[in-house]
Design a protein around this motif. Structure first.
Motif, PDB file in Angstrom:
ATOM      1  N   VAL A  79       0.852  -1.194   0.000  1.00  0.00           N
ATOM      2  CA  VAL A  79       0.000   0.000   0.000  1.00  0.00           C
ATOM      3  C   VAL A  79       0.886   1.242   0.000  1.00  0.00           C
ATOM      4  N   HIS A 108      -1.157   5.821   3.166  1.00  0.00           N
ATOM      5  CA  HIS A 108      -2.539   5.454   2.834  1.00  0.00           C
ATOM      6  C   HIS A 108      -3.085   4.447   3.836  1.00  0.00           C
ATOM      7  N   SER A 136      -6.211   1.312   4.356  1.00  0.00           N
ATOM      8  CA  SER A 136      -6.750   0.320   3.432  1.00  0.00           C
ATOM      9  C   SER A 136      -7.631  -0.695   4.133  1.00  0.00           C
ATOM     10  N   CYS A 183      -6.926  -5.035  -2.424  1.00  0.00           N
ATOM     11  CA  CYS A 183      -6.774  -4.092  -1.320  1.00  0.00           C
ATOM     12  C   CYS A 183      -7.318  -2.750  -1.804  1.00  0.00           C
ATOM     13  N   HIS A 229      -7.477   1.134  -1.059  1.00  0.00           N
ATOM     14  CA  HIS A 229      -6.725   2.076  -0.225  1.00  0.00           C
ATOM     15  C   HIS A 229      -7.071   3.518  -0.590  1.00  0.00           C
TER      16      HIS A 229
END
Length: 385
Positions: free
Chosen positions: A297, A301, A303, A350, A352
């Motif tokens: 990531v 950020h 997530s 993911c 994010h």
């Protein structure tokens, strides 16, 4: 008609309208600056059209006042007010040609030198050469412009627009949005536009007031309302939002800490409407980004992980739904720039976002503990009990 010295802001003070036991407009107070393009935005039944009709004199308030500048116009009859209204139905006279439709108000007042005024007004709405056509010979957009010209030729201080583009198809509606804004800029008259269409309000208005159950939920510039909504209703009515139900534990440095579904998140304090207790953590779908689950990531950020449960190609973007471990689906709008291949349904991902693009809202007890994005259902608030 009032003289120009009466011109000023349109002010509603404690305006209320009850129909029996039902309160359609509830103690509404707001100011519409002179010369602005102002939109009342809300779902059917929220009170926006009733508000407009009270300004026009077509409904008598149960309580409160309507002021135009320093003049109280609350009890004036419609024809005594320096206000004109354009309705969704246009209400053109089918037996009169375009010229006579536009000239109607001037002839009623027995004014002279009508022709030059009508010609100037037809030029303003880009209908030169249409003067001798009948309404039945015009397209919907042309009829709408005739209705505008007929209202504007009376030089009202306020022009009220009641869902004026609702009968037009999508392409023509977007063209007329641009035309209406151009005309308002050219004439400098206060426009008050009632609509349930979020894009329409944001495209044209300087200021938008989001109405719900007879009250103003939030008022401000379109960008401010969209980027930092005040309530869950505004967040999900004005566009779409992912709202995660959580608990805020208070400030930490320059952030507010929120725990939701076993994860901890931080949001800048300046983007938090509440710092403690029951809250929603909100992120707009276009602010979310997707990566394969094993990818790192970006620094800074936050997530959540999940599985792509749906994918819809809509031209400029692909709209994904991502099912999280706790069962909520998050909406993600990914631009179709060609730089990344589309993600297949079933892909582990993911989602994010930057904390600077999130916001925190107060969550009332009736708004539940689970939330989901609202997809094409603007009358809902987006809370799943």
């Amino acid at each position: 008609m009032a003289t120009t010295s009466d011109a000023g802001d349109l002010r509603l003070a404690g305006l209320t309208k009850r129909f029996g036991a039902f309160t359609a407009v509830d103690d509404l107070t707001l100011t519409v600056p002179r010369g602005s393009f102002f939109a009342l935005l809300g779902a059917s039944g929220c009170g926006k059209t009733t508000t407009l009709r009270m300004v026009a004199g077509l409904e008598e308030p149960t309580a409160g006042h309507v002021w135009l500048g320093d003049r109280d116009i609350t009890r004036l009859r419609p024809y005594q007010r320096p206000v004109n209204t354009v309705f969704q139905s246009y209400a053109l006279f089918p037996h009169l040609d375009v010229f006579e439709n536009v000239a109607f108000g001037l002839r009623r007042r027995k004014l002279r030198d009508i022709a030059p005024q009508v010609e100037r007004m037809l030029s303003l709405v880009r209908l030169d050469g249409f003067a001798r056509r009948r309404p039945a010979q015009l397209s919907g957009g042309q009829q709408q412009r005739v209705a505008l010209a007929r209202a504007l030729i009376n030089h009202p201080q306020v022009l009220l627009l009641d869902e004026p583009l609702g009968a037009l198809d999508l392409k023509l509606r977007r063209q007329m949005q641009i035309e209406l804004k151009r005309i308002q800029t050219d004439v400098g008259i206060t426009f008050v536009h009632v609509t349930h269409d979020q894009e329409e309000a944001m495209t044209m208005a300087d200021t938008v007031a989001v109405m719900n159950a007879g009250r103003i939920e939030q008022l401000g510039r379109p960008a401010d309302l969209y980027d930092y909504p005040a309530t869950a209703f505004v967040a999900t009515f004005l566009g779409q939002s992912n709202l995660l139900a959580g608990e805020a534990s208070g400030p930490s440095g320059g952030d507010v800490l929120v725990e939701a579904y076993g994860q901890r998140f931080a949001v800048p304090a300046g983007r938090a409407r509440s710092a403690r207790g029951r809250v929603f953590l909100g992120v707009r779908p276009e602010k979310l980004h997707l990566l394969p689950a094993a990818s790192p990531v970006p620094s800074g950020h936050q997530s959540v992980t999940g599985v792509v449960s749906d994918s819809s190609y809509v031209g400029v973007s692909t709209q994904y739904l991502v099912r999280t471990a706790w069962g909520t689906e998050l909406a993600v709008f990914a631009p179709n720039s060609g730089s990344e291949p589309p993600l297949a349904v079933g892909t582990q991902v993911c989602a994010h976002w930057s904390p600077a693009h999130a916001f925190v809202l107060e969550r009332s007890p009736e708004e539940g503990d689970r939330t989901a994005p609202v997809l094409d259902t603007p009358d809902a608030v987006g809370v799943v009990p």
